[in-house]
Write a protein that holds these residues in place. Structure first.
Motif, PDB file in Angstrom:
ATOM      1  N   ARG A  63      16.738 -71.877  10.971  1.00  0.00           N
ATOM      2  CA  ARG A  63      18.191 -72.038  11.163  1.00  0.00           C
ATOM      3  C   ARG A  63      19.343 -71.042  11.589  1.00  0.00           C
ATOM      4  O   ARG A  63      18.695 -69.363  11.345  1.00  0.00           O
ATOM      5  N   PRO A  64      20.505 -70.786  12.407  1.00  0.00           N
ATOM      6  CA  PRO A  64      21.088 -69.556  12.778  1.00  0.00           C
ATOM      7  C   PRO A  64      21.218 -68.414  11.988  1.00  0.00           C
ATOM      8  O   PRO A  64      21.362 -67.430  12.001  1.00  0.00           O
ATOM      9  N   TRP A  65      21.145 -68.625  10.847  1.00  0.00           N
ATOM     10  CA  TRP A  65      21.538 -67.983   9.185  1.00  0.00           C
ATOM     11  C   TRP A  65      20.407 -66.924   9.568  1.00  0.00           C
ATOM     12  O   TRP A  65      20.559 -65.888   8.289  1.00  0.00           O
ATOM     13  N   LYS A  66      19.263 -67.387   9.759  1.00  0.00           N
ATOM     14  CA  LYS A  66      18.300 -66.671   8.956  1.00  0.00           C
ATOM     15  C   LYS A  66      17.396 -65.646  10.443  1.00  0.00           C
ATOM     16  O   LYS A  66      16.080 -65.382   9.881  1.00  0.00           O
ATOM     17  N   MET A  67      18.299 -65.121  10.640  1.00  0.00           N
ATOM     18  CA  MET A  67      17.406 -64.436  12.286  1.00  0.00           C
ATOM     19  C   MET A  67      16.967 -62.899  11.912  1.00  0.00           C
ATOM     20  O   MET A  67      16.066 -62.736  12.447  1.00  0.00           O
ATOM     21  N   GLU A  68      17.247 -62.326  10.206  1.00  0.00           N
ATOM     22  CA  GLU A  68      16.697 -61.629   9.853  1.00  0.00           C
ATOM     23  C   GLU A  68      15.232 -61.924  10.107  1.00  0.00           C
ATOM     24  O   GLU A  68      13.626 -61.184   9.889  1.00  0.00           O
ATOM     25  N   VAL A  69      15.266 -63.288   9.224  1.00  0.00           N
ATOM     26  CA  VAL A  69      13.398 -63.929  10.016  1.00  0.00           C
ATOM     27  C   VAL A  69      13.000 -63.345  11.420  1.00  0.00           C
ATOM     28  O   VAL A  69      11.391 -62.539  11.319  1.00  0.00           O
ATOM     29  N   ALA A  70      13.488 -63.485  11.906  1.00  0.00           N
ATOM     30  CA  ALA A  70      12.945 -64.067  13.364  1.00  0.00           C
ATOM     31  C   ALA A  70      12.609 -62.731  13.767  1.00  0.00           C
ATOM     32  O   ALA A  70      12.496 -61.998  14.508  1.00  0.00           O
ATOM     33  N   GLU A  71      14.055 -61.490  13.631  1.00  0.00           N
ATOM     34  CA  GLU A  71      13.382 -60.162  13.116  1.00  0.00           C
ATOM     35  C   GLU A  71      12.559 -59.531  13.052  1.00  0.00           C
ATOM     36  O   GLU A  71      11.619 -58.658  13.808  1.00  0.00           O
ATOM     37  N   TYR A  72      11.938 -59.939  11.924  1.00  0.00           N
ATOM     38  CA  TYR A  72      11.324 -59.121  11.076  1.00  0.00           C
ATOM     39  C   TYR A  72       8.893 -59.574  11.921  1.00  0.00           C
ATOM     40  O   TYR A  72       8.978 -58.530  11.589  1.00  0.00           O
TER      41      TYR A  72
END
Length: 106
Positions: A63-72
């Motif tokens: 979801r857009p608010w979970k960018m930190e997951v993609a970055e991790y």
């Protein structure tokens, strides 16, 4: 014998909200034990010894608010192409992650 190059797309469904867990951060980044996050179990399989002629692409569906997951995920998989895909709300549950990432593997 010649073996052709095979392409594999790994879809990481990370679009869930985790409401039942009551965490203040994405459940994928929850530390099970110090230094080991929940998503690391999946990443370990992706990082398993690579076989010849296999190209792996990783699609992280969030979801857009979970960018930190993609970055991790990107930081944990150096050298592998990691693509961020936003979950399409027209779909439901984890199959919706597969449908949302359809442009990457189809």
């Amino acid at each position: 014998m010649t073996v052709s190059n095979k392409e594999i797309t790994v879809i990481l469904p990370c679009a869930g909200e985790g409401n039942r867990l009551g965490l203040g951060s994405p459940k994928e980044l929850f530390e099970i034990v110090p230094g080991l996050r929940l998503i690391d179990f999946s990443l370990k399989h992706i990082l398993a010894p690579k076989k010849e002629n296999i190209t792996i692409t990783v699609a992280v569906v969030i979801r857009p608010w979970k960018m930190e997951v993609a970055e991790y995920v990107s930081r944990q998989l150096p050298g592998l192409p990691v693509k961020t895909v936003f979950f399409n709300d027209n779909y439901k549950e984890w199959p919706g992650s597969v449908y949302s990432a359809g442009d990457i593997f189809s």
